[in-house]
Scaffold this active site. Structure first.
Site, PDB file in Angstrom:
ATOM      1  N   LYS A  41     -20.369  -0.579   2.968  1.00  9.89           N
ATOM      2  CA  LYS A  41     -20.535  -1.956   4.197  1.00  9.89           C
ATOM      3  C   LYS A  41     -19.969  -0.915   5.319  1.00  9.89           C
ATOM      4  O   LYS A  41     -19.734  -0.201   5.530  1.00  9.89           O
ATOM      5  CB  LYS A  41     -19.609  -3.203   4.120  1.00  9.89           C
ATOM      6  CG  LYS A  41     -17.728  -2.766   3.915  1.00  9.89           C
ATOM      7  CD  LYS A  41     -17.024  -3.613   3.573  1.00  9.89           C
ATOM      8  CE  LYS A  41     -15.406  -3.453   3.847  1.00  9.89           C
ATOM      9  NZ  LYS A  41     -14.798  -4.741   3.143  1.00  9.89           N
ATOM     10  N   TYR A 294      -7.239   4.322  35.855  1.00 11.62           N
ATOM     11  CA  TYR A 294      -6.906   3.039  36.357  1.00 11.62           C
ATOM     12  C   TYR A 294      -5.665   2.915  36.227  1.00 11.62           C
ATOM     13  O   TYR A 294      -5.339   2.775  35.495  1.00 11.62           O
ATOM     14  CB  TYR A 294      -8.233   1.903  35.381  1.00 11.62           C
ATOM     15  CG  TYR A 294      -9.902   2.092  35.636  1.00 11.62           C
ATOM     16  CD1 TYR A 294     -10.105   2.213  37.203  1.00 11.62           C
ATOM     17  CD2 TYR A 294     -10.689   2.258  34.643  1.00 11.62           C
ATOM     18  CE1 TYR A 294     -11.737   2.718  36.713  1.00 11.62           C
ATOM     19  CE2 TYR A 294     -11.871   2.548  34.784  1.00 11.62           C
ATOM     20  CZ  TYR A 294     -12.869   3.138  36.221  1.00 11.62           C
ATOM     21  OH  TYR A 294     -13.767   2.935  36.235  1.00 11.62           O
TER      22      TYR A 294
END
Ligand SMILES: *Cc1c(COP(=O)(O)O)cnc(C)c1O
Length: 417
Positions: A41, A294
Site C-alpha cells: 500500500k 527562516y
C-alpha cells in the site's frame, strides 16, 4: 533552447531489491506453515508499488495487499503487463492474489468494484452497506465476489463491531448461499502488537480471543473460511498465536522494525531497503552571529561552515526535524556526520559543517538515511515513526532500483531506470 519535458529533481532514493528479497525470506521463514501476504500500500511504503510487488513475486510472494481499490487495480494491471497469470483463471501455484480493503461509497466506488471483480481482486467487507455494494457489483458482472469479512477485535477502525456479528454473519452467509460472494477469509487487525509492555501484551491476547470468538459466531452461520488472518509484522514477529494462516507483512519487508525499542531490524536479521541521498549544493562560511534559514532558529556563535542540501518538506522531509536530524556527507576524505541547522524549507535545508574548513565540497553526496538508526533518528526528530519517514517521501524523489529482481519484469514505472 531545448526544454526537457521530463522533470528532473536532485534527490534520489536507492532501492535495494536484494535486501527486499532477503527480508521476505527472513520473515516468511519465521512463521512455519503460515503463508505471507506482502503489503504494498501507499506505493509500497514509498518504495514504488509495481517494482516492489514484482520483485516480491519473484521472491515467492503470491498474496499482495493494497489498501485502496484504485491502487489494487493498478497493481492488477501491472501484473497483467508483466505476463503473470491472470487472477481470474483457475489458480495455480503461480497465480498472484490481490487483496484490497478500502473502497469508497458512491458512483466512483461502484465502478471500481465492478472492475475489481472483473480483475479478480479480493475485497473486504466490514459492514452491511459494503455487502450491499459488493453484491450489486456481483449482480452487474455476473461474477461471484471473493471477500474477506473484517471484524473489529478492539482497534475501532474498520471491521464489524462485536454486537452486530450475528446479523453480519447471517447476511453474508445468505449472500454466499445466493452465489453472490465467496467468503474466502475472516480477518482483523491488532492494535498494539508492537508494544512490549505487559499491558499491551495482555490487550493483544484479549484481541486474539475476540477474533476466536468471531470465528465461532461465524461458524454458527455455516461460515468456515479457508483463510484466517490477523497479524501484521508485529503480530507475525512477536505474537506467534496471531499468525493463523496468513501474516500480512508491511514494514518488516522494507527492512525496518515495527518498534526498534522492542527488537531492532538488525536483531531481526532485516536489511533496510531504502537509502535517501542528494548532492551537496554549496559549502560556505558564515560570520559569527548570523542566523540560519527562516526566522533564525539557529545562530552561529562564531564563524561556521555550512552546507546546503536540495531536499525539503515538498519531498516529505519533515519540517519538524529542523535543528534535530542529521545527515552523512561523503567527502573525498571520508564520511562526516552533520546536523541539520535552521528550518527545513520547501526545497532545501542547511547543515552544519563545523568551525574549520571542511573536506566537503559542492557535488559531494549527502545521505539523509541508509540504515535503521538514521531512519529512526529522523522519526524521533519529527515525533513520528519510521513508517512515516519512508512512506511520505515525495514523488519528486527519483527511485533507483538495483539488485537481482531488477531486470526480470518490465514495469511502466521502471523503464527509465
Ligand atoms: C498496513 C497494514 C499492514 C502492515 O502493517 P505493518 O505494521 O507495516 O506490517 C497489515 N494489515 C493492514 C490492515 C494494514 O493496514
Amino acid at each position: 533552447m531545448r526544454v526537457d519535458e521530463t522533470p528532473r529533481y536532485p534527490g534520489q532514493a536507492l532501492i535495494d531489491l536484494d535486501a527486499l528479497a532477503h527480508n521476505y525470506r527472513i520473515l516468511s521463514g519465521k512463521i512455519g506453515q503460515a503463508d505471507s501476504l506482502v503489503i504494498v500500500k501507499a506505493d509500497a511504503y514509498g518504495h514504488g508499488a509495481q517494482k516492489i510487488a514484482l520483485a516480491l513475486y519473484e521472491a515467492g510472494a503470491r498474496w499482495f495487499g493494497q489498501a485502496q481499490l484504485g491502487e489494487a487495480l493498478q497493481l492488477a494491471h501491472a501484473f497483467k503487463k508483466a505476463g503473470l497469470p491472470p487472477l481470474r483463471t483457475a489458480p495455480t501455484a503461480q497465480t498472484p492474489r490481490i487483496f484490497s480493503w478500502i473502497s469508497v461509497p458512491g458512483l466512483d466506488g461502484d465502478e471500481l468494484r465492478v472492475q475489481a471483480l472483473e480483475n479478480g481482486i479480493d475485497l473486504s467487507i466490514s459492514n452491511l452497506e459494503e455487502l450491499v455494494e459488493i453484491v450489486a457489483a456481483a449482480q452487474t458482472t455476473g461474477i461471484c465476489a471473493r471477500v474477506h469479512l473484517k471484524v473489529d477485535v478492539g482497534n475501532s477502525r474498520a471491521g464489524c463491531p462485536r454486537d452486530v456479528w450475528d446479523s453480519f454473519f447471517s447476511q453474508t452467509a445468505l449472500a454466499q448461499a445466493d452465489g453472490k460472494i465467496k467468503i474466502v477469509a475472516i480477518w482483523s487487525h491488532l492494535q498494539s502488537a508492537d508494544d512490549p509492555a505487559p499491558e499491551a501484551f495482555a490487550e493483544t491476547k484479549t484481541q486474539i480471543q475476540n477474533y476466536e470468538l468471531a470465528l465461532e459466531v461465524a461458524k454458527k452461520y455455516g461460515i468456515i473460511p479457508e483463510i484466517r488472518h490477523l497479524a501484521a509484522t508485529s503480530g507475525g514477529l512477536w505474537h506467534p498465536e496471531s499468525r493463523y494462516d496468513l501474516v500480512r507483512w508491511g514494514i518488516g519487508l522494507y527492512g525496518l522494525s515495527p518498534n526498534s525499542a522492542h527488537e531492532t531490524a538488525k536483531e531481526l536479521g532485516l536489511k533496510p531497503v531504502m537509502r535517501l541521498r542528494a548532492p551537496l549544493l554549496s559549502v560556505k562560511e558564515i560570520p559569527a552571529g548570523q542566523g540560519v534559514s527562516y526566522n533564525a532558529t539557529w545562530r552561529a556563535e562564531r564563524n561556521h561552515w555550512v552546507g546546503l542540501v536540495p531536499l525539503g518538506y515538498a519531498d516529505g522531509i519533515p519540517r519538524l526535524a529542523s535543528n534535530r536530524a542529521g545527515v552523512s556527507v561523503h567527502t573525498r576524505e571520508g564520511i562526516i556526520r552533520a546536523r541539520v541547522i535552521g528550518r527545513i524549507c520547501m526545497d532545501q535545508f542547511v547543515i552544519d559543517l563545523g568551525i574549520n574548513p571542511p573536506a566537503a565540497k559542492r557535488g559531494d553526496t549527502v545521505e539523509l538515511f541508509g540504515n535503521e538508526t538514521e531512519i529512526d533518528d529522523w522519526a524521533k526528530a519529527s515525533q513520528s515513526v519510521n513508517y512515516e519517514i519512508i512512506t511520505r517521501l515525495g514523488p519528486r524523489v527519483e527511485r533507483i532500483y538495483y539488485g537481482q529482481g531488477e531486470t526480470k519484469y518490465r514495469t511502466e514505472a521502471g523503464e527509465k531506470n
